[in-house]
Write a protein that holds these residues in place. Structure first.
Motif, PDB file in Angstrom:
ATOM      1  N   VAL A 522       0.814  -1.308  -0.009  1.00 19.96           N
ATOM      2  CA  VAL A 522       0.235   0.137   0.143  1.00 19.96           C
ATOM      3  C   VAL A 522       0.952   1.317  -0.059  1.00 19.96           C
ATOM      4  CG1 VAL A 522      -1.804   1.348   1.184  1.00 19.96           C
ATOM      5  CG2 VAL A 522      -1.877  -1.338   1.194  1.00 19.96           C
ATOM      6  N   GLN A 523       1.724   1.240   0.758  1.00 25.30           N
ATOM      7  CA  GLN A 523       2.974   2.349   0.840  1.00 25.30           C
ATOM      8  C   GLN A 523       3.620   2.653  -0.434  1.00 25.30           C
ATOM      9  OE1 GLN A 523       4.803   1.659   4.624  1.00 25.30           O
ATOM     10  NE2 GLN A 523       3.552   2.752   5.623  1.00 25.30           N
ATOM     11  N   ALA A 524       4.019   1.310  -0.958  1.00 26.10           N
ATOM     12  CA  ALA A 524       4.650   1.407  -1.993  1.00 26.10           C
ATOM     13  C   ALA A 524       3.959   2.115  -3.465  1.00 26.10           C
ATOM     14  CB  ALA A 524       5.119   0.059  -2.811  1.00 26.10           C
ATOM     15  N   GLN A 525       2.622   2.058  -3.277  1.00 28.56           N
ATOM     16  CA  GLN A 525       1.833   2.659  -4.364  1.00 28.56           C
ATOM     17  C   GLN A 525       1.651   4.216  -4.217  1.00 28.56           C
ATOM     18  OE1 GLN A 525      -2.103   0.639  -4.128  1.00 28.56           O
ATOM     19  NE2 GLN A 525      -1.233  -1.314  -4.573  1.00 28.56           N
ATOM     20  N   TYR A 526       2.196   4.657  -3.162  1.00 22.94           N
ATOM     21  CA  TYR A 526       2.266   6.185  -3.287  1.00 22.94           C
ATOM     22  C   TYR A 526       3.106   6.719  -4.222  1.00 22.94           C
ATOM     23  CZ  TYR A 526      -0.157   5.738   1.304  1.00 22.94           C
ATOM     24  OH  TYR A 526      -0.764   5.400   2.499  1.00 22.94           O
ATOM     25  N   GLY A 527       4.092   6.007  -4.667  1.00 19.43           N
ATOM     26  CA  GLY A 527       4.988   6.538  -5.591  1.00 19.43           C
ATOM     27  C   GLY A 527       6.433   7.290  -5.072  1.00 19.43           C
ATOM     28  N   ILE A 528       6.384   7.123  -3.629  1.00 16.24           N
ATOM     29  CA  ILE A 528       7.328   7.977  -3.039  1.00 16.24           C
ATOM     30  C   ILE A 528       8.810   7.321  -3.017  1.00 16.24           C
ATOM     31  CG2 ILE A 528       8.124   9.132  -0.729  1.00 16.24           C
ATOM     32  CD1 ILE A 528       5.213   9.419  -0.065  1.00 16.24           C
ATOM     33  N   LYS A 529       9.890   7.996  -3.297  1.00 20.16           N
ATOM     34  CA  LYS A 529      11.159   7.224  -3.356  1.00 20.16           C
ATOM     35  C   LYS A 529      11.801   7.327  -2.024  1.00 20.16           C
ATOM     36  CE  LYS A 529      11.837   7.878  -8.260  1.00 20.16           C
ATOM     37  NZ  LYS A 529      12.651   8.229  -9.310  1.00 20.16           N
ATOM     38  N   VAL A 530      12.604   6.321  -1.633  1.00 16.38           N
ATOM     39  CA  VAL A 530      13.347   6.378  -0.256  1.00 16.38           C
ATOM     40  C   VAL A 530      14.741   6.157  -0.474  1.00 16.38           C
ATOM     41  CG1 VAL A 530      12.662   3.870   0.290  1.00 16.38           C
ATOM     42  CG2 VAL A 530      13.313   5.613   2.122  1.00 16.38           C
ATOM     43  N   ASP A 531      15.531   6.734   0.434  1.00  9.21           N
ATOM     44  CA  ASP A 531      17.174   6.449   0.313  1.00  9.21           C
ATOM     45  C   ASP A 531      17.836   6.875   1.202  1.00  9.21           C
ATOM     46  OD1 ASP A 531      19.490   5.874  -1.014  1.00  9.21           O
ATOM     47  OD2 ASP A 531      19.666   8.101  -2.121  1.00  9.21           O
ATOM     48  N   ASN A 532      19.014   6.394   1.714  1.00  8.02           N
ATOM     49  CA  ASN A 532      19.672   6.486   2.734  1.00  8.02           C
ATOM     50  C   ASN A 532      21.031   7.242   2.301  1.00  8.02           C
ATOM     51  OD1 ASN A 532      20.346   3.815   1.818  1.00  8.02           O
ATOM     52  ND2 ASN A 532      21.900   3.953   3.389  1.00  8.02           N
ATOM     53  N   PRO A 533      21.116   8.574   2.154  1.00  8.89           N
ATOM     54  CA  PRO A 533      22.226   9.302   1.653  1.00  8.89           C
ATOM     55  C   PRO A 533      23.530   9.029   2.387  1.00  8.89           C
ATOM     56  CG  PRO A 533      20.889  10.671   2.995  1.00  8.89           C
ATOM     57  CD  PRO A 533      20.208   9.477   3.036  1.00  8.89           C
ATOM     58  N   PHE A 534      23.544   8.426   3.688  1.00  7.16           N
ATOM     59  CA  PHE A 534      24.873   8.313   4.351  1.00  7.16           C
ATOM     60  C   PHE A 534      24.765   6.837   4.789  1.00  7.16           C
ATOM     61  CE2 PHE A 534      23.462  12.728   5.370  1.00  7.16           C
ATOM     62  CZ  PHE A 534      24.226  13.320   4.325  1.00  7.16           C
ATOM     63  N   TYR A 535      25.872   6.563   5.447  1.00  4.07           N
ATOM     64  CA  TYR A 535      25.973   4.957   6.055  1.00  4.07           C
ATOM     65  C   TYR A 535      25.165   4.878   7.272  1.00  4.07           C
ATOM     66  CZ  TYR A 535      30.297   3.876   3.063  1.00  4.07           C
ATOM     67  OH  TYR A 535      30.965   3.492   2.187  1.00  4.07           O
ATOM     68  N   ALA A 536      24.587   3.654   7.165  1.00  2.00           N
ATOM     69  CA  ALA A 536      24.056   3.189   8.403  1.00  2.00           C
ATOM     70  C   ALA A 536      25.242   2.841   9.487  1.00  2.00           C
ATOM     71  CB  ALA A 536      23.130   2.048   8.540  1.00  2.00           C
ATOM     72  N   ALA A 537      25.037   3.257  10.641  1.00  2.00           N
ATOM     73  CA  ALA A 537      25.989   3.196  11.596  1.00  2.00           C
ATOM     74  C   ALA A 537      25.626   2.715  13.127  1.00  2.00           C
ATOM     75  CB  ALA A 537      26.969   4.436  11.673  1.00  2.00           C
ATOM     76  N   GLY A 538      26.398   2.176  13.789  1.00  2.00           N
ATOM     77  CA  GLY A 538      25.939   1.850  15.221  1.00  2.00           C
ATOM     78  C   GLY A 538      25.805   0.316  15.482  1.00  2.00           C
ATOM     79  N   GLY A 539      25.576  -0.249  14.489  1.00  2.00           N
ATOM     80  CA  GLY A 539      25.229  -1.761  14.543  1.00  2.00           C
ATOM     81  C   GLY A 539      26.598  -2.786  15.034  1.00  2.00           C
ATOM     82  N   SER A 540      26.225  -3.338  16.009  1.00  2.00           N
ATOM     83  CA  SER A 540      27.337  -4.346  16.490  1.00  2.00           C
ATOM     84  C   SER A 540      26.737  -5.383  17.167  1.00  2.00           C
ATOM     85  CB  SER A 540      28.089  -3.326  17.668  1.00  2.00           C
ATOM     86  OG  SER A 540      27.267  -3.157  18.687  1.00  2.00           O
ATOM     87  N   GLU A 541      27.504  -6.495  17.365  1.00  2.00           N
ATOM     88  CA  GLU A 541      27.262  -7.838  17.943  1.00  2.00           C
ATOM     89  C   GLU A 541      27.372  -7.803  19.520  1.00  2.00           C
ATOM     90  OE1 GLU A 541      26.036  -9.975  15.929  1.00  2.00           O
ATOM     91  OE2 GLU A 541      26.515  -9.160  13.917  1.00  2.00           O
ATOM     92  N   ALA A 542      26.605  -8.547  20.026  1.00  2.00           N
ATOM     93  CA  ALA A 542      26.729  -8.690  21.578  1.00  2.00           C
ATOM     94  C   ALA A 542      28.132  -8.960  22.010  1.00  2.00           C
ATOM     95  CB  ALA A 542      26.053  -9.875  22.102  1.00  2.00           C
ATOM     96  N   GLU A 543      28.473  -8.188  23.035  1.00  2.00           N
ATOM     97  CA  GLU A 543      30.127  -8.423  23.665  1.00  2.00           C
ATOM     98  C   GLU A 543      30.183  -9.568  24.154  1.00  2.00           C
ATOM     99  OE1 GLU A 543      31.693  -4.052  25.169  1.00  2.00           O
ATOM    100  OE2 GLU A 543      30.700  -5.219  26.546  1.00  2.00           O
ATOM    101  N   THR A 544      31.673 -10.105  24.076  1.00  2.00           N
ATOM    102  CA  THR A 544      32.274 -11.364  24.339  1.00  2.00           C
ATOM    103  C   THR A 544      32.493 -10.977  25.987  1.00  2.00           C
ATOM    104  OG1 THR A 544      34.141 -11.075  23.696  1.00  2.00           O
ATOM    105  CG2 THR A 544      32.776 -12.225  22.295  1.00  2.00           C
ATOM    106  N   LEU A 545      32.931 -12.176  26.409  1.00  2.00           N
ATOM    107  CA  LEU A 545      33.248 -11.586  27.932  1.00  2.00           C
ATOM    108  C   LEU A 545      34.720 -10.965  27.978  1.00  2.00           C
ATOM    109  CD1 LEU A 545      32.997 -11.834  31.149  1.00  2.00           C
ATOM    110  CD2 LEU A 545      34.185 -14.143  30.855  1.00  2.00           C
ATOM    111  N   ALA A 546      35.585 -11.469  27.126  1.00  2.00           N
ATOM    112  CA  ALA A 546      36.847 -10.932  26.932  1.00  2.00           C
ATOM    113  C   ALA A 546      36.848  -9.182  26.392  1.00  2.00           C
ATOM    114  CB  ALA A 546      37.800 -11.479  25.755  1.00  2.00           C
ATOM    115  N   GLU A 547      35.786  -8.992  25.443  1.00  6.95           N
ATOM    116  CA  GLU A 547      35.592  -7.424  25.425  1.00  6.95           C
ATOM    117  C   GLU A 547      34.924  -6.806  26.421  1.00  6.95           C
ATOM    118  OE1 GLU A 547      34.387  -8.409  20.410  1.00  6.95           O
ATOM    119  OE2 GLU A 547      33.049  -8.211  22.112  1.00  6.95           O
ATOM    120  N   THR A 548      34.049  -7.332  27.151  1.00 11.22           N
ATOM    121  CA  THR A 548      33.588  -6.726  28.479  1.00 11.22           C
ATOM    122  C   THR A 548      34.634  -6.375  29.381  1.00 11.22           C
ATOM    123  OG1 THR A 548      31.656  -7.952  27.984  1.00 11.22           O
ATOM    124  CG2 THR A 548      31.819  -6.712  30.001  1.00 11.22           C
ATOM    125  N   LEU A 549      35.471  -7.312  29.640  1.00 12.02           N
ATOM    126  CA  LEU A 549      36.621  -6.938  30.520  1.00 12.02           C
ATOM    127  C   LEU A 549      37.496  -5.936  29.937  1.00 12.02           C
ATOM    128  CD1 LEU A 549      37.595 -10.845  31.417  1.00 12.02           C
ATOM    129  CD2 LEU A 549      36.754  -9.337  32.814  1.00 12.02           C
TER     130      LEU A 549
END
Length: 758
Positions: A522-549
């Motif tokens: 339904v939203q795709a039929q609006y004809g609106i274009k979407v884009d990310n002009p910059f990098y997505a950032a901040g994603g990270s995996e859960a810390e291991t115990l060594a990384e936490t220490l």
């Protein structure tokens, strides 16, 4: 036997050698480091004890390490989701996108974090104007990798930034511009700016270095003439283009068209930003200026809860504007006096017509707006059923149709230590799941209680409704009645999920231009274009115990209170919103002391700050100094008075007569460049340090630089000149600087003489 864990890989010999290297620094009078010396025997003894201690500590299992971290208040960081700026274009009609609208970047799902109201509006032209030149930077703004100056490289007073739109803004129409700036010392600056919790906190912590004014070209009804009129700024997250953020404004008067050079092909609807008070340390550089933007988070919400208050009176309905509320399956709960929740029934028109509902039935009806931007839940039904009591909380549980069939995960048998598998929902975050447990009341009806997720049951009591979710094993654990309550037994399934989030991890850090697909048709039929002009950032995996220490060790070493000179310097560098290039703390000093260090100011310290700047002599503005001072004041000792001051710049000019080999007679400029590298206030791009604060300029320093150059035979004559406050010249011709003094190069005069002329 437990395996040996390498907590510290230094051997006995390495510990001894490290200790011996510290002797000249710590105990300079100790000169005998041979084996017969009793001190060396003690070093070897304590090295052996240290090695044995680390050996035993290395045998501590991971479970104990986690408990030690818990005592320090440190827990392993959970999986984090990436965030990205999303821009919508080709908007041809007013459109509202509910919060949580789902977008795709290849195989990664993103959701908007706020409701977005889109209107047919686009940027037409962007013009920068200074007293020397005017430039149309529209093309640079389209390409986010091309940076342009908002007010020129000098950012002088009265410089202007013009922005035009493709249509007239209606009076009172809210417009939001998202301005992404290129910050000096970008990594450090963005990290410090991210510590600001919200725009209100940022406004209180940061004093802008300059002041801007915004105007719109429109019709003034009082003077009945067209003119530049003040623009109503509702919110300025950029703090006068100090940080990246949004500027929300509205025009208070009808707009009129005007021609602005160099975009003189036709008249347009313009707004203008004027630099009223100059003071930028680094002139603002714009990466991109955008309309119709919001933040998106890499996640896939399968189920969510929306709690809303019910005030009674004339209120007969509640409204929710989330994506799942509008497009998903919804259920409604009403909170009881004991904080439990009871499901109400959605009215079925067929059953209602057949008389299947009584007037005291707990009913609600669901209505979705024509624009699919909100959901309305109306109570009472068409037959006049009961209404919630004033003050009760209403909960909407919205989920995808597929997940609605997976919400019930099991039945409690009333025994301790129960666990349930949730293989159908691969959540990576510990907080991704919310659940309720049903308990039968006297009438046999299930009342649902919220349970709270915890990392473990160590701090849980017998009555605490706690559970533990293991994202790796995809399993939910309950307590044993002593540590954590036991879910009440039931004949039917009474363990229910009411919240579920997927996503998170490094795969969400996608490249620019990948978040382009709509999930909802339904939203795709609006004809609106979407884009990310910059990098997505901040994603990270859960810390291991060594990384936490490792992180715990870094946090324990992190400077938070200003006590020593190094503390003041570290805290000043980390000031949010202030790009500090160099800093020096001078104890027992305040501005005005003429004979420091003989004359001292008890209980006072001066912090000299140098900002990043394109100037040869970077000078902080009053706002910059105020920002740093407020940050230090929140962390200093109450008995210490702090002065944040600018440096005093001393212009040093070198006059020298240098004898060189004949083939180097024309390389005087190379010697001048070496002097400039030596006599500079900022660190070099190659990491070489700038001139130390307050360090005297000795003629020997100049001799050393010049005589070490290729082709130089000897220095025949040398003298120094200095211009600046509080500088003194010694009898030998050296320059004595004040404690907060820095040098910069004047116009050096180097006369080269060929050795053949001597």
């Amino acid at each position: 036997m437990l395996p040996r864990l390498p907590l510290d890989d230094r051997s006995f010999a390495e510990i001894v050698q490290h200790s011996r290297r510290l002797i000249p620094k710590r105990v300079p009078e100790w000169t005998d480091e041979n084996a017969h010396d009793p001190g060396m025997t003690f070093i070897e003894l304590f090295a052996w004890l240290t090695e044995m201690q680390r050996y035993f500590i290395s045998r501590v299992p991971d479970k104990n390490r986690r408990k030690f971290l818990d005592l320090l208040g440190v827990a392993p960081a959970d999986t984090q989701s990436a965030e990205a700026v999303i821009q919508f274009t080709n908007v041809t009609a007013p459109t509202i996108l509910p919060r949580g609208t789902k977008l795709m970047a290849e195989d990664q799902m993103f959701e908007t974090d706020a409701t977005v109201k889109l209107v047919p509006l686009s940027l037409d032209r962007i013009v920068t104007r200074t007293e020397r030149e005017a430039n149309d930077v529209t093309a640079s703004n389209v390409h986010a990798d091309v940076v342009y100056y908002a007010f020129g490289a000098d950012a002088k007073q009265s410089s202007k930034l013009y922005v035009s739109f493709d249509r007239e803004l209606a009076p009172g129409e809210l417009v939001t511009l998202n301005i992404e700036l290129m910050q000096p010392g970008k990594d450090t600056q963005e990290r410090h700016a991210s510590e600001l919790l919200d725009p209100l906190h940022a406004a209180a912590a940061i004093t802008p270095s300059s002041r801007l004014s915004w105007k719109v070209y429109g019709y003034d009804e009082q003077s009945e003439a067209e003119a530049w009129l003040p623009l109503d700024i509702v919110q300025d997250e950029t703090l006068h283009l100090t940080l990246s953020g949004k500027i929300t404004f509205r025009a208070g008067a009808p707009m009129r068209t005007v021609t602005v050079h160099p975009s003189s092909d036709r008249a347009r609807y313009w707004i203008c930003c004027t630099l009223e008070e100059s003071g930028y340390e680094m002139p603002p550089r714009i990466r991109q200026m955008m309309l119709h933007t919001t933040m998106a988070v890499q996640r896939d919400t399968l189920c969510e809860v929306i709690d809303l208050p019910y005030n009674g009176g004339d209120q007969t309905s509640i409204v929710s504007d989330t994506y799942l509320s509008v497009y998903g399956k919804t259920r409604v709960q009403v909170q009881n006096i004991d904080f439990s929740w009871t499901y109400w029934k959605e009215e079925d028109p067929l059953v209602s017509k057949a008389g299947g509902f009584q007037q005291d039935s707990k009913l609600y009806t669901v209505k979705r707006s024509a624009g699919r931007d909100y959901l309305e839940v109306r109570f009472g039904g068409s037959e006049g059923g009961v209404m919630p009591e004033p003050g009760q909380m209403i909960r909407i549980i919205a989920s995808t149709p597929k997940f609605d069939q997976l919400r019930m995960i099991g039945r409690s048998n009333g025994l301790p230590g129960q666990s349930f598998d949730v293989y159908d929902v691969p959540c990576k975050k510990k907080d991704a799941i919310k659940l309720q447990v049903g308990e039968s009341d006297a009438s046999g009806e299930l009342r649902w209680f919220d349970w709270t997720r915890v990392d473990d049951f160590d701090h849980s009591g017998p009555g605490d409704r706690h559970y533990v979710y293991d994202p790796i094993g995809r399993r939910i654990y309950f307590g044993n009645g002593e540590r954590g309550a036991i879910p009440a037994s039931c004949r039917e399934e009474n363990i229910c999920l009411i919240g579920c989030l997927l996503g998170g991890g490094e795969r969400g850090n996608v490249k620019p231009g990948l978040i382009t697909e709509w999930v909802n048709d339904v939203q795709a039929q609006y004809g609106i274009k979407v884009d990310n002009p910059f990098y997505a950032a901040g994603g990270s995996e859960a810390e291991t115990l060594a990384e936490t220490l490792q992180r715990a060790q870094a946090e324990l070493k992190r400077t938070f209170r200003a006590v020593t000179d190094e503390d003041y310097e570290t805290i000043a560098r980390e000031t949010p919103g202030a790009a500090v290039a160099r800093v020096q703390a001078i104890p027992l000093y305040k501005p005005g002391l003429s004979d420091y260090p003989r004359e001292r100011a008890a209980g006072q310290v001066s912090v000299v700050v140098v900002p990043y700047s394109l100037s040869e002599t970077p000078t902080p503005s009053a706002g910059f100094l105020q920002t740093v001072r407020k940050h230090i004041d929140s962390r200093r000792l109450i008995t210490t008075e702090v002065h944040v001051i600018p440096p005093v710049y001393i212009k040093v000019t070198v006059h020298a007569v240098v004898v060189v080999e004949p083939q180097f007679i024309d390389e005087g400029e190379r010697l001048v460049e070496q002097l400039r590298r030596l006599l500079r206030p900022l660190d070099g791009e190659d990491g070489s340090p700038g001139w130390a604060f307050g360090r005297a300029v000795y003629k020997g320093d100049i001799y050393n630089v010049l005589s070490g150059s290729n082709g130089v035979l000897f220095i025949q004559d040398l003298w120094l000149d200095a211009e600046g406050a509080h500088v003194k010249k010694s009898a030998g011709g050296d320059l004595i600087l004040p404690p907060h003094g820095l040098v910069f190069s004047g116009k050096h005069e180097i006369e080269l003489i060929s050795s053949t002329r001597l």
